[in-house]
Design a protein around this motif. Structure first.
Motif, PDB file in Angstrom:
ATOM      1  N   CYS A  95       3.573  16.521  13.103  1.00 57.54           N
ATOM      2  CA  CYS A  95       3.307  15.314  12.332  1.00 57.54           C
ATOM      3  C   CYS A  95       2.630  14.299  13.242  1.00 57.54           C
ATOM      4  N   LEU A  96       1.509  13.785  12.794  1.00 58.09           N
ATOM      5  CA  LEU A  96       0.741  12.799  13.551  1.00 58.09           C
ATOM      6  C   LEU A  96       1.208  11.418  13.100  1.00 58.09           C
ATOM      7  N   SER A  97       1.802  10.665  14.015  1.00 57.89           N
ATOM      8  CA  SER A  97       2.421   9.398  13.617  1.00 57.89           C
ATOM      9  C   SER A  97       2.126   8.303  14.629  1.00 57.89           C
ATOM     10  N   MET A  98       2.599   7.129  14.303  1.00 58.90           N
ATOM     11  CA  MET A  98       2.443   5.952  15.158  1.00 58.90           C
ATOM     12  C   MET A  98       3.474   5.981  16.288  1.00 58.90           C
ATOM     13  N   PRO A  99       3.181   5.322  17.410  1.00 63.01           N
ATOM     14  CA  PRO A  99       4.180   5.218  18.482  1.00 63.01           C
ATOM     15  C   PRO A  99       5.469   4.578  17.956  1.00 63.01           C
ATOM     16  N   GLY A 100       6.584   5.126  18.375  1.00 64.63           N
ATOM     17  CA  GLY A 100       7.878   4.604  17.957  1.00 64.63           C
ATOM     18  C   GLY A 100       8.332   5.054  16.584  1.00 64.63           C
ATOM     19  N   GLU A 101       7.508   5.821  15.900  1.00 58.99           N
ATOM     20  CA  GLU A 101       7.841   6.275  14.548  1.00 58.99           C
ATOM     21  C   GLU A 101       8.469   7.669  14.640  1.00 58.99           C
ATOM     22  N   ILE A 119       0.853  -1.193   0.000  1.00 53.12           N
ATOM     23  CA  ILE A 119       0.000   0.000   0.000  1.00 53.12           C
ATOM     24  C   ILE A 119       0.889   1.243   0.000  1.00 53.12           C
ATOM     25  N   ARG A 120       0.581   2.175  -0.891  1.00 51.94           N
ATOM     26  CA  ARG A 120       1.297   3.446  -0.960  1.00 51.94           C
ATOM     27  C   ARG A 120       0.718   4.434   0.037  1.00 51.94           C
ATOM     28  N   LEU A 121       1.570   5.206   0.667  1.00 48.78           N
ATOM     29  CA  LEU A 121       1.172   6.219   1.631  1.00 48.78           C
ATOM     30  C   LEU A 121       1.424   7.606   1.041  1.00 48.78           C
ATOM     31  N   GLN A 122       0.487   8.527   1.315  1.00 54.29           N
ATOM     32  CA  GLN A 122       0.596   9.908   0.825  1.00 54.29           C
ATOM     33  C   GLN A 122       0.539  10.861   2.023  1.00 54.29           C
ATOM     34  N   LEU A 123       0.953  12.093   1.786  1.00 55.86           N
ATOM     35  CA  LEU A 123       0.949  13.128   2.825  1.00 55.86           C
ATOM     36  C   LEU A 123      -0.295  13.995   2.698  1.00 55.86           C
ATOM     37  N   TYR A 124      -0.945  14.268   3.857  1.00 57.63           N
ATOM     38  CA  TYR A 124      -2.164  15.071   3.869  1.00 57.63           C
ATOM     39  C   TYR A 124      -2.165  16.004   5.074  1.00 57.63           C
ATOM     40  N   ALA A 125      -2.916  17.094   4.927  1.00 62.03           N
ATOM     41  CA  ALA A 125      -3.152  18.020   6.044  1.00 62.03           C
ATOM     42  C   ALA A 125      -4.463  18.756   5.784  1.00 62.03           C
ATOM     43  N   ALA A 126      -5.033  19.292   6.849  1.00 67.24           N
ATOM     44  CA  ALA A 126      -6.282  20.052   6.737  1.00 67.24           C
ATOM     45  C   ALA A 126      -5.981  21.473   6.243  1.00 67.24           C
ATOM     46  N   LYS A 155       3.229  16.234  18.991  1.00 66.61           N
ATOM     47  CA  LYS A 155       2.832  15.895  20.353  1.00 66.61           C
ATOM     48  C   LYS A 155       1.885  14.706  20.418  1.00 66.61           C
ATOM     49  N   PHE A 156       1.460  14.193  19.247  1.00 64.45           N
ATOM     50  CA  PHE A 156       0.548  13.057  19.228  1.00 64.45           C
ATOM     51  C   PHE A 156       1.195  11.858  18.536  1.00 64.45           C
ATOM     52  N   ARG A 157       1.198  10.728  19.239  1.00 63.06           N
ATOM     53  CA  ARG A 157       1.595   9.447  18.661  1.00 63.06           C
ATOM     54  C   ARG A 157       0.457   8.485  18.984  1.00 63.06           C
ATOM     55  N   ILE A 158      -0.157   7.928  17.948  1.00 61.49           N
ATOM     56  CA  ILE A 158      -1.398   7.185  18.114  1.00 61.49           C
ATOM     57  C   ILE A 158      -1.315   5.864  17.351  1.00 61.49           C
ATOM     58  N   ASN A 159      -1.797   4.786  17.956  1.00 64.95           N
ATOM     59  CA  ASN A 159      -1.742   3.485  17.279  1.00 64.95           C
ATOM     60  C   ASN A 159      -3.030   3.189  16.511  1.00 64.95           C
ATOM     61  N   SER A 160      -3.691   4.221  16.013  1.00 63.83           N
ATOM     62  CA  SER A 160      -4.915   4.060  15.231  1.00 63.83           C
ATOM     63  C   SER A 160      -4.909   5.043  14.070  1.00 63.83           C
ATOM     64  N   ASN A 161      -4.917   4.508  12.844  1.00 63.20           N
ATOM     65  CA  ASN A 161      -4.966   5.395  11.680  1.00 63.20           C
ATOM     66  C   ASN A 161      -6.263   6.200  11.637  1.00 63.20           C
ATOM     67  N   SER A 162      -7.361   5.640  12.123  1.00 61.66           N
ATOM     68  CA  SER A 162      -8.619   6.381  12.156  1.00 61.66           C
ATOM     69  C   SER A 162      -8.508   7.601  13.058  1.00 61.66           C
ATOM     70  N   MET A 163      -7.894   7.436  14.206  1.00 65.29           N
ATOM     71  CA  MET A 163      -7.711   8.566  15.128  1.00 65.29           C
ATOM     72  C   MET A 163      -6.729   9.581  14.534  1.00 65.29           C
ATOM     73  N   ILE A 164      -5.663   9.099  13.910  1.00 65.71           N
ATOM     74  CA  ILE A 164      -4.709   9.998  13.259  1.00 65.71           C
ATOM     75  C   ILE A 164      -5.431  10.830  12.195  1.00 65.71           C
ATOM     76  N   ARG A 165      -6.240  10.161  11.370  1.00 62.94           N
ATOM     77  CA  ARG A 165      -6.995  10.863  10.331  1.00 62.94           C
ATOM     78  C   ARG A 165      -7.926  11.899  10.941  1.00 62.94           C
ATOM     79  N   VAL A 167      -0.288  14.149   8.148  1.00 59.23           N
ATOM     80  CA  VAL A 167      -0.370  12.693   8.267  1.00 59.23           C
ATOM     81  C   VAL A 167       0.199  12.026   7.024  1.00 59.23           C
ATOM     82  N   LEU A 168       0.653  10.803   7.189  1.00 57.83           N
ATOM     83  CA  LEU A 168       1.130   9.953   6.103  1.00 57.83           C
ATOM     84  C   LEU A 168       0.255   8.699   6.137  1.00 57.83           C
TER      85      LEU A 168
END
Length: 195
Positions: free
Chosen positions: A93-99, A65-72, A118-128, A138-139
């Protein structure tokens, strides 16, 4: 065992199709992010993003799966538009823990970009969701943000750059699989290849 975001956005329609083809197969899904023990626990298969851990598990690649960069838009108005990957180091940048870095490429070159936020989240839905609220860059795979792109709640940034493909694997505890598990993995591999 399935990652919740991947199950919701990619697998739900495929699972519906598979259950129509094989109406006698019953399903029980665990959509938690925990790494299940495929040897000691009663799981037939675990779907995981990223390279399989170095272990006795058998990994079968399903798709990349390809990942793209987005912002509001409101985030970009306040923080400015990045014009090159290195600019992301000055953004939330909103990313996963450890990233701590994102690997980006544009077909000719690749860059490792240190990301902070300041946000590291293990849920892509929450990141979005946090990105839509204007909290950062986000990526993510495009499939996870289609509605937000259509409504212009998110905008693709640095369109010439994208994240390295993230492979998705079906992991099993053995090469010898029940026929139902083998059929399910083959079905997912075939159908995900079409996307």
């Amino acid at each position: 065992s399935l990652p919740a975001d991947f199950a919701n956005y990619y697998l739900a329609p495929l699972i519906a199709d598979f259950s129509q083809l094989y109406p006698n197969i019953e399903f029980e899904f665990d959509l938690t992010p925990r790494q299940v023990d495929l040897i000691a626990e009663p799981f037939d298969v675990a779907i995981r993003m990223g390279a399989p851990p170095d272990s006795q598990l058998i990994g079968r690649k399903l798709v990349s799966i390809r990942l793209q960069l987005y912002a509001a838009p409101n985030y970009l108005e306040q923080s400015g538009w990045p014009s090159e990957p290195q600019d992301l180091g000055r953004h939330e940048c909103l990313s996963m823990p450890g990233e701590s870095a994102w690997q980006l490429e544009n077909g000719r070159q690749s860059r490792d970009v240190q990301v902070h936020g300041k946000f590291r989240i293990n849920s892509n839905s929450m990141i979005r969701h946090l990105a839509v609220l204007g909290l950062g860059v986000v990526l993510l795979p495009e499939a996870l943000v289609l509605e937000e792109l259509k409504d212009r709640r998110l905008i693709r940034i640095l369109p010439q750059w994208q994240g390295l493909p993230k492979s998705v694997y079906a992991l099993t505890g053995s090469r010898l699989l029940p026929a139902k598990t083998q059929r399910f993995i083959e079905f997912l591999r075939d159908r995900l290849a079409d996307q």
